[in-house]
Design a protein around this motif. Structure first.
Motif, PDB file in Angstrom:
ATOM      1  N   VAL A   1       0.862  -1.182   0.000  1.00 15.09           N
ATOM      2  CA  VAL A   1       0.000   0.000   0.000  1.00 15.09           C
ATOM      3  C   VAL A   1       0.897   1.230   0.000  1.00 15.09           C
ATOM      4  N   ASP A   2       0.734   2.047  -1.046  1.00 13.16           N
ATOM      5  CA  ASP A   2       1.616   3.189  -1.295  1.00 13.16           C
ATOM      6  C   ASP A   2       1.064   4.454  -0.648  1.00 13.16           C
ATOM      7  N   ASP A   3       1.924   5.413  -0.394  1.00 10.34           N
ATOM      8  CA  ASP A   3       1.530   6.735   0.118  1.00 10.34           C
ATOM      9  C   ASP A   3       0.682   6.628   1.386  1.00 10.34           C
ATOM     10  N   PHE A   4       1.029   5.663   2.217  1.00 10.41           N
ATOM     11  CA  PHE A   4       0.224   5.409   3.408  1.00 10.41           C
ATOM     12  C   PHE A   4       0.247   6.619   4.345  1.00 10.41           C
TER      13      PHE A   4
ATOM     14  N   GLN B   1       9.868   2.890   4.529  1.00  9.72           N
ATOM     15  CA  GLN B   1       9.740   4.338   4.650  1.00  9.72           C
ATOM     16  C   GLN B   1      10.253   5.014   3.393  1.00  9.72           C
ATOM     17  N   GLU B   2       9.400   5.832   2.801  1.00  7.99           N
ATOM     18  CA  GLU B   2       9.772   6.556   1.590  1.00  7.99           C
ATOM     19  C   GLU B   2      10.383   7.909   1.928  1.00  7.99           C
ATOM     20  N   GLY B   3      11.217   8.405   1.033  1.00 10.53           N
ATOM     21  CA  GLY B   3      11.624   9.800   1.066  1.00 10.53           C
ATOM     22  C   GLY B   3      12.645  10.172   2.126  1.00 10.53           C
TER      23      GLY B   3
HETATM   24 CA    CA Z   1       4.693   6.703  -2.487  1.00  8.37          CA
END
Ligand code: CA
Ligand code: C2E
Ligand code: CA
Length: 282
Positions: free
Chosen positions: A183-186, A240-242
């Motif tokens: 699940v993206d951009d959670f 964890q993105e970014g």
């Molecule tokens: Ca994302």
């Protein structure tokens, strides 16, 4: 002309915008007609949080068009979605990503490949959830086996929540093929914790807004810890993105994320760059 005493303003800016967007549609159509010529994928490393070892990559779409230099997916993907081209480009990207993953696994055994799947690729014309992509992925994996859970499809939180029950059923069938679900951009828009209960989620990708140091609040730090705790309890992993600097890396380590994807560990890059960068370290 519009009647009913309606008044509308003309502006050169709006005209420029609409000229740009019809030119964009034309060029995209042309590319797709030519077998998705001009599209490429870059691969961004996802590393294990504790050790920095390469765990997997996310495939990110690029489009090289002389008329639109430097255009990014945030601009052209919504256009592809709106004019019905995303299915063809999505299949091209899926094929390319599976093929490259198959090759990369010879250098990095067990490497995972994450592929973004747009909502419009899952929904058929009647608004129901279709299985075309499922069949396509099944055939791809027969040709280029990657191993259980090594291919992961990323769906955005907002896409899932719209049609939770149907999406959950379809994702269950992807699971049966050995395809993982992320699940993206959670944490953006909806905080849809119910997704974790109703869907076979393998990876939760926490949106990068929670780690950005500029305007980070105490809430964000608590949220990161809470999400990890919850995910681990239900058997999902956290990516964890970014993560862009050491301070953000420390924060994410403290919050017990499993994987990290961010400029601090590598920008989206070509297969050649990926091998050069990570081969010796393995
Ligand atoms: Ca994302
Ligand atoms: P996303 O799925 O959330 O992908 C992560 C985006 O964050 C990528 O942008 C990546 O370059 C960027 N990013 C990664 N690390 C950092 C960081 O440390 N700092 C900052 N500021 N940014 C970071 P990109 O490649 O421009 O992609 C934008 C979006 O376009 C993606 O967001 C995804 O929603 C969509 N997209 C990209 N490729 C595809 C595709 O093949 N299919 C579909 N349906 N969507 C795609
Ligand atoms: Ca993604």
């Amino acid at each position: 002309k519009h009647g009913k005493n309606r008044l509308c303003f003309f502006s050169q800016e709006v005209l420029d915008d609409s000229e740009r967007s019809s030119e964009l549609i034309l060029r995209l159509q042309e590319s797709v007609e030519h077998g998705c010529a001009g599209f490429t994928l870059l691969y961004q490393p996802q590393v294990r949080a504790q050790t920095g070892e390469l765990h997997g990559v996310e495939a990110l779409l690029r489009w090289n068009c002389p008329e639109f230099p430097g255009i990014g997916p945030a601009e052209f993907i919504p256009v592809l979605e709106n004019c019905g081209l995303i299915r063809r480009v999505g299949k091209w990207a899926m094929h390319e990503a599976v093929l490259q993953a198959h090759r990369l696994q010879q250098v990095f055994p067990g490497l995972s490949m994450s592929v973004n799947v747009s909502y419009k690729q899952l929904v058929d014309l009647d608004g129901g959830v279709e299985e075309n992509l499922l069949d396509f992925v099944r055939r791809e994996l027969e040709a280029f086996p990657l191993g259980d859970g090594r291919l992961i499809i990323e769906l955005t939180e907002s896409c899932v929540i719209d049609r939770l029950e149907e999406t959950a059923q379809l994702m269950e069938r992807f699971h049966q093929l050995g395809v993982g679900v992320a699940v993206d951009d959670f944490g953006t828009g909806y905080t849809a914790l119910g997704i974790l209960k109703q869907m076979p989620v393998d990876v939760v990708k926490v949106d990068r807004s929670f780690v950005q140091s500029q305007n980070r609040s105490e809430f964000d730090e608590v949220f990161l810890k809470f999400i990890s705790l919850l995910c681990h309890q239900v058997g999902a992993e956290v990516c964890q993105e970014g993560v862009e600097d050491e301070d953000e890396y420390r924060l994410v380590l403290a919050a017990q994320a499993d994987y990290i994807q961010g400029f601090w560990f590598g920008r989206p890059m070509t297969v050649g760059q990926l091998i050069e960068r990570f081969e010796k370290k393995q």
